[in-house]
Design an enzyme around this catalytic site. Structure first.
Site, PDB file in Angstrom:
ATOM      1  N   THR A  28       0.846  -1.204   0.000  1.00 48.98           N
ATOM      2  CA  THR A  28       0.000   0.000   0.000  1.00 48.98           C
ATOM      3  C   THR A  28       0.878   1.249   0.000  1.00 48.98           C
ATOM      4  OG1 THR A  28      -1.703  -1.175   1.245  1.00 48.98           O
ATOM      5  CG2 THR A  28      -1.800   1.216   1.326  1.00 48.98           C
ATOM      6  N   GLY A  29       0.412   2.297  -0.670  1.00 48.99           N
ATOM      7  CA  GLY A  29       1.143   3.574  -0.612  1.00 48.99           C
ATOM      8  C   GLY A  29       1.405   4.117  -2.004  1.00 48.99           C
ATOM      9  N   GLY A  84       6.382  -0.719  -0.429  1.00 46.21           N
ATOM     10  CA  GLY A  84       7.298   0.372  -0.097  1.00 46.21           C
ATOM     11  C   GLY A  84       7.641   0.330   1.388  1.00 46.21           C
ATOM     12  N   ASP A  86       8.622   3.175   4.987  1.00 47.68           N
ATOM     13  CA  ASP A  86       8.851   4.532   5.494  1.00 47.68           C
ATOM     14  C   ASP A  86      10.316   4.722   5.873  1.00 47.68           C
ATOM     15  OD1 ASP A  86       6.088   5.483   5.393  1.00 47.68           O
ATOM     16  OD2 ASP A  86       5.750   3.859   6.805  1.00 47.68           O
ATOM     17  N   LYS A  96       7.155   0.482   8.673  1.00 48.74           N
ATOM     18  CA  LYS A  96       6.064   0.637   7.719  1.00 48.74           C
ATOM     19  C   LYS A  96       4.803   1.066   8.469  1.00 48.74           C
ATOM     20  CE  LYS A  96       5.371  -2.366   4.645  1.00 48.74           C
ATOM     21  NZ  LYS A  96       5.017  -1.195   3.820  1.00 48.74           N
ATOM     22  N   GLY A  98       3.022   4.058   7.499  1.00 46.15           N
ATOM     23  CA  GLY A  98       2.695   5.471   7.298  1.00 46.15           C
ATOM     24  C   GLY A  98       1.306   5.623   6.697  1.00 46.15           C
ATOM     25  N   GLY A  99       0.920   4.651   5.879  1.00 50.03           N
ATOM     26  CA  GLY A  99      -0.420   4.677   5.266  1.00 50.03           C
ATOM     27  C   GLY A  99      -1.452   3.944   6.109  1.00 50.03           C
ATOM     28  N   GLU A 105      -0.349  -5.604   5.741  1.00 44.64           N
ATOM     29  CA  GLU A 105       0.940  -5.702   5.032  1.00 44.64           C
ATOM     30  C   GLU A 105       1.799  -6.802   5.654  1.00 44.64           C
ATOM     31  OE1 GLU A 105       1.333  -1.085   3.508  1.00 44.64           O
ATOM     32  OE2 GLU A 105       2.289  -1.634   5.380  1.00 44.64           O
ATOM     33  N   LYS A 123      14.427   7.065   2.070  1.00 47.57           N
ATOM     34  CA  LYS A 123      13.917   6.116   3.081  1.00 47.57           C
ATOM     35  C   LYS A 123      15.036   5.309   3.741  1.00 47.57           C
ATOM     36  CE  LYS A 123       9.669   7.099   1.775  1.00 47.57           C
ATOM     37  NZ  LYS A 123       8.711   6.128   1.332  1.00 47.57           N
TER      38      LYS A 123
HETATM   39  C1  5RP Z   1       1.665   1.949   4.165  1.00 46.80           C
HETATM   40  C2  5RP Z   1       3.137   1.728   4.111  1.00 46.80           C
HETATM   41  C3  5RP Z   1       3.878   2.299   2.953  1.00 46.80           C
HETATM   42  O1  5RP Z   1       4.643   1.298   2.365  1.00 46.80           O
HETATM   43  C4  5RP Z   1       4.789   3.388   3.422  1.00 46.80           C
HETATM   44  O2  5RP Z   1       4.031   4.322   4.163  1.00 46.80           O
HETATM   45  C5  5RP Z   1       5.492   4.070   2.242  1.00 46.80           C
HETATM   46  O3  5RP Z   1       4.567   4.799   1.530  1.00 46.80           O
HETATM   47  P1  5RP Z   1       4.934   5.627   0.222  1.00 46.80           P
HETATM   48  O4  5RP Z   1       5.261   4.627  -0.840  1.00 46.80           O
HETATM   49  O5  5RP Z   1       3.678   6.412  -0.061  1.00 46.80           O
HETATM   50  O6  5RP Z   1       6.103   6.519   0.542  1.00 46.80           O
HETATM   51  O7  5RP Z   1       3.730   1.113   4.960  1.00 46.80           O
HETATM   52  O8  5RP Z   1       1.082   1.435   5.329  1.00 46.80           O
END
Ligand code: 5RP
Length: 226
Positions: A28-29, A84, A86, A96, A98-99, A105, A123
């Protein structure tokens, strides 16, 4: 080069890691969104056997490009999980969530043989913990868990107004020194009311594709037997 351009470049590079006919897990993200766009544009989406998604948002995008979605309960193992991060360190341990999709996940990563992490160079860190650590908690336990986190030296902040796909709350915790990510992951998961924390040490990545202004860097960790 801006960060979004780097996300698109690493998303494109990930395509060559996806075997035709594979069953994959999708994170996700925004980096994953760029990957889903690249899957569609390349026609590779049509060659996948299917995918297990880590969030409603990702499910919608995968459905829109015609990738068959499977329930995690229907599959024994996935070939590859793409997501992805954080933050990511030199052992390919990550923060991870952030979303807010950290729990699903982690589940999809756990049922996958390999974890491919795609991110841009911002990152990459020496030590995890600059990014506030997301922790998913059962709503009735939020205040108790926050107290316990303060006792451990953290400064938890409730992500107000945000409800996870599992109906739970998120605490974002600053100030923790995550010098041993695996033991922190286990320790935080032992607090009653914590559903998952965003440290991915048990589910560290096997392969990192890192987008830098100079090009894609590749880092690999040996495959564990599982
Ligand atoms: C979501 C996550 C994402 O992988 C993480 O926040 C990175 O996001 P982005 O690709 O928007 O930088 O863990 O829960």
């Amino acid at each position: 080069m801006d960060q979004n351009a780097l996300k698109r470049i690493v998303a494109q590079a990930a395509l060559s890691e996806i075997p035709d006919g594979a069953l994959i897990g999708v994170g996700t993200g925004s980096t994953v969104n760029a990957f889903i766009d690249a899957l569609a544009a390349s026609g590779k989406s049509k060659k996948l056997a299917g995918a297990v998604s880590s969030s409603r948002a990702t499910s919608e995008r995968l459905t829109a490009i015609g990738v068959p979605l499977l329930d995690a309960n229907e599959v024994e193992a996935l070939e590859l999980y793409i997501d992805g991060a954080d933050e990511i360190d030199s052992n390919l341990c990550m923060i991870k969530g952030g979303g807010g999709a950290l729990t699903r996940e982690k589940i999809v990563a756990a049922i996958s043989r390999r974890f491919l992490c795609i991110c841009d160079f911002t990152k990459r860190v020496e030590r995890l913990g600059r990014f506030p650590l997301p922790i998913e908690v059962i709503p009735m336990a939020r205040t108790y868990v926050a107290r316990e986190l303060r006792r451990l030296g953290g400064q938890p902040k409730w992500r107000e107004g945000f409800i996870t796909d599992n109906g739970n709350h998120i605490l974002d915790v600053a100030g923790l020194t995550l010098d041993d990510p695996l033991s922190w992951e286990q320790r935080l998961n032992n607090i009653p009311g914590v559903v998952t924390n965003g440290i991915f040490a048990q589910q560290a990545a096997h392969l990192l594709l890192l987008a830098t202004p100079q090009g894609i860097e590749r880092y690999e960790r040996p495959l564990p037997s599982r």
